[in-house]
Design a protein around this motif. Structure first.
Motif, PDB file in Angstrom:
ATOM      1  N   ASP A 224      -0.831 -35.780 -38.842  1.00 15.76           N
ATOM      2  CA  ASP A 224      -0.361 -34.718 -39.736  1.00 15.76           C
ATOM      3  C   ASP A 224       0.946 -34.083 -39.265  1.00 15.76           C
ATOM      4  O   ASP A 224       1.408 -33.112 -39.861  1.00 15.76           O
ATOM      5  CB  ASP A 224      -1.430 -33.634 -39.891  1.00 15.76           C
ATOM      6  N   GLY A 225       1.560 -34.642 -38.211  1.00 13.24           N
ATOM      7  CA  GLY A 225       2.824 -34.109 -37.709  1.00 13.24           C
ATOM      8  C   GLY A 225       2.662 -33.132 -36.563  1.00 13.24           C
ATOM      9  O   GLY A 225       3.655 -32.698 -35.978  1.00 13.24           O
ATOM     10  N   THR A 226       1.420 -32.801 -36.211  1.00 11.76           N
ATOM     11  CA  THR A 226       1.181 -31.910 -35.074  1.00 11.76           C
ATOM     12  C   THR A 226       1.417 -32.665 -33.766  1.00 11.76           C
ATOM     13  O   THR A 226       1.073 -33.838 -33.646  1.00 11.76           O
ATOM     14  CB  THR A 226      -0.263 -31.377 -35.097  1.00 11.76           C
ATOM     15  N   VAL A 227       2.003 -31.971 -32.805  1.00  8.79           N
ATOM     16  CA  VAL A 227       2.194 -32.526 -31.466  1.00  8.79           C
ATOM     17  C   VAL A 227       1.369 -31.703 -30.484  1.00  8.79           C
ATOM     18  O   VAL A 227       1.434 -30.471 -30.483  1.00  8.79           O
ATOM     19  CB  VAL A 227       3.676 -32.498 -31.041  1.00  8.79           C
ATOM     20  N   LEU A 228       0.562 -32.387 -29.669  1.00 14.69           N
ATOM     21  CA  LEU A 228      -0.187 -31.749 -28.592  1.00 14.69           C
ATOM     22  C   LEU A 228       0.402 -32.226 -27.274  1.00 14.69           C
ATOM     23  O   LEU A 228       0.730 -33.400 -27.122  1.00 14.69           O
ATOM     24  CB  LEU A 228      -1.668 -32.116 -28.660  1.00 14.69           C
ATOM     25  N   SER A 229       0.513 -31.309 -26.319  1.00  9.36           N
ATOM     26  CA  SER A 229       1.107 -31.697 -25.046  1.00  9.36           C
ATOM     27  C   SER A 229       0.545 -30.825 -23.931  1.00  9.36           C
ATOM     28  O   SER A 229       0.224 -29.653 -24.147  1.00  9.36           O
ATOM     29  CB  SER A 229       2.637 -31.537 -25.112  1.00  9.36           C
ATOM     30  N   GLU A 230       0.420 -31.431 -22.753  1.00 10.53           N
ATOM     31  CA  GLU A 230       0.062 -30.670 -21.552  1.00 10.53           C
ATOM     32  C   GLU A 230       0.909 -31.177 -20.398  1.00 10.53           C
ATOM     33  O   GLU A 230       1.176 -32.375 -20.293  1.00 10.53           O
ATOM     34  CB  GLU A 230      -1.432 -30.771 -21.240  1.00 10.53           C
ATOM     35  N   TYR A 231       1.339 -30.240 -19.543  1.00 13.43           N
ATOM     36  CA  TYR A 231       2.248 -30.579 -18.443  1.00 13.43           C
ATOM     37  C   TYR A 231       1.856 -29.790 -17.205  1.00 13.43           C
ATOM     38  O   TYR A 231       1.717 -28.560 -17.253  1.00 13.43           O
ATOM     39  CB  TYR A 231       3.688 -30.237 -18.839  1.00 13.43           C
ATOM     40  N   TYR A 232       1.671 -30.511 -16.103  1.00 13.26           N
ATOM     41  CA  TYR A 232       1.301 -29.888 -14.838  1.00 13.26           C
ATOM     42  C   TYR A 232       2.235 -30.410 -13.746  1.00 13.26           C
ATOM     43  O   TYR A 232       2.518 -31.609 -13.691  1.00 13.26           O
ATOM     44  CB  TYR A 232      -0.151 -30.215 -14.472  1.00 13.26           C
ATOM     45  N   ALA A 233       2.707 -29.522 -12.898  1.00 18.10           N
ATOM     46  CA  ALA A 233       3.609 -29.930 -11.824  1.00 18.10           C
ATOM     47  C   ALA A 233       3.414 -29.027 -10.617  1.00 18.10           C
ATOM     48  O   ALA A 233       3.200 -27.816 -10.752  1.00 18.10           O
ATOM     49  CB  ALA A 233       5.070 -29.860 -12.289  1.00 18.10           C
ATOM     50  N   ALA A 234       3.486 -29.630  -9.430  1.00 17.47           N
ATOM     51  CA  ALA A 234       3.420 -28.878  -8.180  1.00 17.47           C
ATOM     52  C   ALA A 234       4.350 -29.536  -7.180  1.00 17.47           C
ATOM     53  O   ALA A 234       4.360 -30.761  -7.036  1.00 17.47           O
ATOM     54  CB  ALA A 234       1.994 -28.853  -7.631  1.00 17.47           C
ATOM     55  N   GLY A 235       5.158 -28.717  -6.513  1.00 15.90           N
ATOM     56  CA  GLY A 235       6.107 -29.259  -5.544  1.00 15.90           C
ATOM     57  C   GLY A 235       7.032 -28.185  -5.036  1.00 15.90           C
ATOM     58  O   GLY A 235       6.839 -26.987  -5.292  1.00 15.90           O
ATOM     59  N   PRO A 236       8.090 -28.586  -4.306  1.00 16.98           N
ATOM     60  CA  PRO A 236       9.025 -27.613  -3.744  1.00 16.98           C
ATOM     61  C   PRO A 236       9.809 -26.891  -4.833  1.00 16.98           C
ATOM     62  O   PRO A 236      10.049 -27.445  -5.912  1.00 16.98           O
ATOM     63  CB  PRO A 236       9.958 -28.471  -2.882  1.00 16.98           C
ATOM     64  N   SER A 237      10.213 -25.662  -4.544  1.00 20.30           N
ATOM     65  CA  SER A 237      11.102 -24.934  -5.436  1.00 20.30           C
ATOM     66  C   SER A 237      12.482 -25.580  -5.394  1.00 20.30           C
ATOM     67  O   SER A 237      12.734 -26.482  -4.581  1.00 20.30           O
ATOM     68  CB  SER A 237      11.197 -23.472  -5.012  1.00 20.30           C
ATOM     69  N   ALA A 238      13.389 -25.129  -6.258  1.00 18.73           N
ATOM     70  CA  ALA A 238      14.731 -25.702  -6.315  1.00 18.73           C
ATOM     71  C   ALA A 238      15.447 -25.601  -4.972  1.00 18.73           C
ATOM     72  O   ALA A 238      16.224 -26.483  -4.598  1.00 18.73           O
ATOM     73  CB  ALA A 238      15.551 -25.012  -7.401  1.00 18.73           C
ATOM     74  N   LYS A 239      15.187 -24.528  -4.225  1.00 18.06           N
ATOM     75  CA  LYS A 239      15.817 -24.349  -2.915  1.00 18.06           C
ATOM     76  C   LYS A 239      15.034 -25.044  -1.808  1.00 18.06           C
ATOM     77  O   LYS A 239      15.518 -25.130  -0.675  1.00 18.06           O
ATOM     78  CB  LYS A 239      15.944 -22.853  -2.594  1.00 18.06           C
ATOM     79  N   GLY A 240      13.839 -25.497  -2.120  1.00 21.40           N
ATOM     80  CA  GLY A 240      13.022 -26.177  -1.130  1.00 21.40           C
ATOM     81  C   GLY A 240      12.386 -25.262  -0.114  1.00 21.40           C
ATOM     82  O   GLY A 240      11.872 -25.725   0.908  1.00 21.40           O
ATOM     83  N   ASP A 241      12.367 -23.954  -0.398  1.00 13.72           N
ATOM     84  CA  ASP A 241      11.865 -22.998   0.593  1.00 13.72           C
ATOM     85  C   ASP A 241      10.407 -22.588   0.352  1.00 13.72           C
ATOM     86  O   ASP A 241       9.820 -21.873   1.168  1.00 13.72           O
ATOM     87  CB  ASP A 241      12.746 -21.747   0.602  1.00 13.72           C
ATOM     88  N   LYS A 242       9.818 -23.041  -0.769  1.00 14.52           N
ATOM     89  CA  LYS A 242       8.424 -22.702  -1.035  1.00 14.52           C
ATOM     90  C   LYS A 242       7.842 -23.699  -2.021  1.00 14.52           C
ATOM     91  O   LYS A 242       8.568 -24.507  -2.627  1.00 14.52           O
ATOM     92  CB  LYS A 242       8.301 -21.286  -1.592  1.00 14.52           C
TER      93      LYS A 242
END
Length: 311
Positions: A224-242
């Protein structure tokens, strides 16, 4: 450095992944520019792929089925998306990109930073990008049947019935960013079912014997044109400090003008996590999501009006 199509593509892909973007519109334009440059390279090498339009206003994708379209869909497809046999991932990602609602007036008004808590609005604005995380998947496709991606990494592509899978593995030859060190092993597994129109992607980076970065994305395009999505991510921050995590689920239908996006972070921050299954056959499983994540807020759009709902 020798400027080859592979080097250009690697630089484009690295730029997309590494830059921590402040606004939705900036990210979309960077992704468009990167994909345009990649497919421009393809033209010079004889691929003949067309660059995606850079306009902010989404247009019906060329892969959609129309009344005047005399070409039958590929065997086994639902007919919702007309797949190019030589560009399955691009066909799917083009369709999903055309359904994007993040630049509609209702969504932009709802997540206006000037109207609410800055950090909440920034989080939700960034989360809306995750609904289109699949736009980068064509970068992992088998380039001109060479057995390698456009970036030069070996890729194993297999098709069984309606499902095609891609497996890519690469080893970092040098330190690249705060979160990439020489010797890091990156593995990507992608599966696309052209009958159910479901794409699943898992990206893992391993250092030594431990996982240091993991991303899992599932996108389903419904009849029917509906989009379902799920997204999970874990890792370093952009600066790599946490270490940081993201957990977002989406349901949207551009034609109906409806959207729901719930975004937050993991209740328990684990790099080698097992994601919940927060999608049903036709909706978001909110209870499954809330059992796994602490929400920051929800963006809801209905009847042309958008709003942000706090936990």
């Amino acid at each position: 450095m020798e400027f080859t199509p592979g080097n250009i593509a690697l630089q484009a892909m690295t730029g997309i992944v590494s830059i921590s973007l402040k606004r939705n519109q900036i990210m979309r334009k960077l992704i468009h520019l990167a994909l345009i440059s990649i497919f421009a390279v393809s033209l010079f090498t004889g691929c003949g792929a067309k660059a995606k339009p850079a306009e902010d206003t989404p247009v019906p994708p060329p892969v959609s089925k129309s009344a005047d379209d005399k070409k039958a869909p590929a065997p086994g497809t639902s007919g919702l998306i007309q797949y190019d046999p030589d560009g399955l991932l691009k066909s799917f990602s083009d369709y999903i990109a055309a359904q994007d609602m993040s630049e509609t007036d209702a969504v932009k008004s709802a997540v206006d930073i000037g109207k609410g808590n800055f950090m909440v609005m920034m989080n939700l604005s960034s989360a809306l990008l995750d609904a289109n995380h699949c736009v980068i998947t064509p970068l992992y496709d088998d380039f001109m049947n060479t057995g390698k991606t456009l970036g030069g990494d070996p890729v194993r592509k297999q098709t069984r019935g309606d499902e095609t899978t891609w497996d890519i593995e690469s080893i970092a030859k040098a330190d690249a960013r705060p979160d990439i060190k020489k010797g890091d092993v990156s593995k990507v597994h992608i599966s696309l079912n052209i009958k159910t129109n479901i794409l699943m992607t898992e990206e893992v980076t391993i250092r030594g014997t431990g996982v240091i970065n993991k991303k899992i994305n599932k996108v389903a395009a419904l009849p029917d044109g509906t989009v379902l999505s799920e997204y999970y991510a874990a890792g370093p921050s952009a600066k790599g400090d946490k270490t940081v995590s993201t957990a977002s689920v989406f349901k949207y239908n551009r034609t109906a003008g409806e959207l729901e996006c719930i975004s937050g972070s993991f209740k328990t921050l684990t790099l080698d996590f097992s994601p919940p299954s927060s999608l049903t056959a036709g909706d978001i499983d909110r209870n499954a999501y809330l059992a796994f994540a602490d929400p920051v807020g929800t963006v809801k759009v209905s009847d042309g009006t958008g709003k942000v709902i706090l936990p």
